[in-house]
Design an enzyme around this catalytic site. Structure first.
Site, PDB file in Angstrom:
ATOM      1  N   ASP A  86       0.748  -1.241   0.003  1.00 20.13           N
ATOM      2  CA  ASP A  86       0.043  -0.027   0.061  1.00 20.13           C
ATOM      3  C   ASP A  86       0.788   1.315  -0.122  1.00 20.13           C
ATOM      4  OD1 ASP A  86      -2.618   1.459   0.315  1.00 20.13           O
ATOM      5  OD2 ASP A  86      -2.086   1.581   2.198  1.00 20.13           O
ATOM      6  N   ARG A 132     -11.308   9.735 -11.928  1.00 21.55           N
ATOM      7  CA  ARG A 132     -10.696   9.759 -10.573  1.00 21.55           C
ATOM      8  C   ARG A 132      -9.986   8.641 -10.282  1.00 21.55           C
ATOM      9  NH1 ARG A 132     -14.691  10.737  -6.537  1.00 21.55           N
ATOM     10  NH2 ARG A 132     -12.988  10.806  -5.181  1.00 21.55           N
TER      11      ARG A 132
END
Length: 194
Positions: A86, A132
């Protein structure tokens, strides 16, 4: 038993374009927040992940697994490895696109154990953009840039405005981040190259 492979990204995307003000290939990426568990240097048991910009849409990161990172005795905790990916994927998105974004989905495949004491080399790349949505993926190799792949991940990040952090984040931590950024900016202003 057959394995079903889903296309990645799962939607039609535009190629990711590196922002003109993104760091140059070979540039080491700094800590975005000292108290970040992934890249920060203020949390003793943190990952202390270091990243460098690669060519094109790639960022290389690495971290060494310590005993503070283990799950089963002598092996890295799977959740902690997902955390490392991450961080590496987020560093790729944030630094190459120069837009704030947050993790929307993270998928991690664990292919082999990652022992305590080993170093994981993560090569992350931008796969595409759809509005987005930002798609990114990475391979993590054991103990060398060309070592065996131990972990593979892909993620969907979603672009957000700064208000996302100012509305939902800790105001005291945001002030600390702003002060650190201002201090770094002043230091760069005094950096004179003879």
């Amino acid at each position: 038993m057959s394995r079903i492979s889903q296309p990645w990204p799962p939607v039609e995307v535009e190629p990711a374009t590196v922002h003109p003000e993104a760091p140059e290939p070979g540039s080491p990426l700094g800590i975005h927040f000292g108290e970040c568990f992934g890249c920060g240097d203020e949390i003793e048991a943190g990952l202390h992940l270091h990243s460098t910009v690669g060519e094109g849409t790639t960022v290389y990161s690495k971290f060494t697994v310590t005993s503070a990172h283990q799950g089963a005795p002598g092996l890295a905790h799977g959740g902690l490895l997902a955390c490392a990916f991450d961080e590496a994927l987020g560093a790729t998105v944030g630094n190459l696109l120069r837009r704030p974004a947050v993790t929307g989905k993270l998928e991690t495949d664990f292919l082999r154990p990652v022992p305590v004491g080993s170093t994981l080399y993560i090569a992350a790349k931008l796969d595409g953009v759809a509005g987005r949505k930002i798609y990114v993926s990475a391979d993590g190799r054991l103990d060398a840039e060309d070592g065996p792949v131990a972990v593979r991940a892909r993620a969907l990040f979603v672009r957000v405005e700064f208000e996302h952090f100012s509305t939902h984040g800790d105001p005291e931590a945001l002030q600390k981040l702003a002060a650190a950024h201002e201090k770094a900016q002043r230091a760069r202003e005094w950096d004179i190259n003879p």
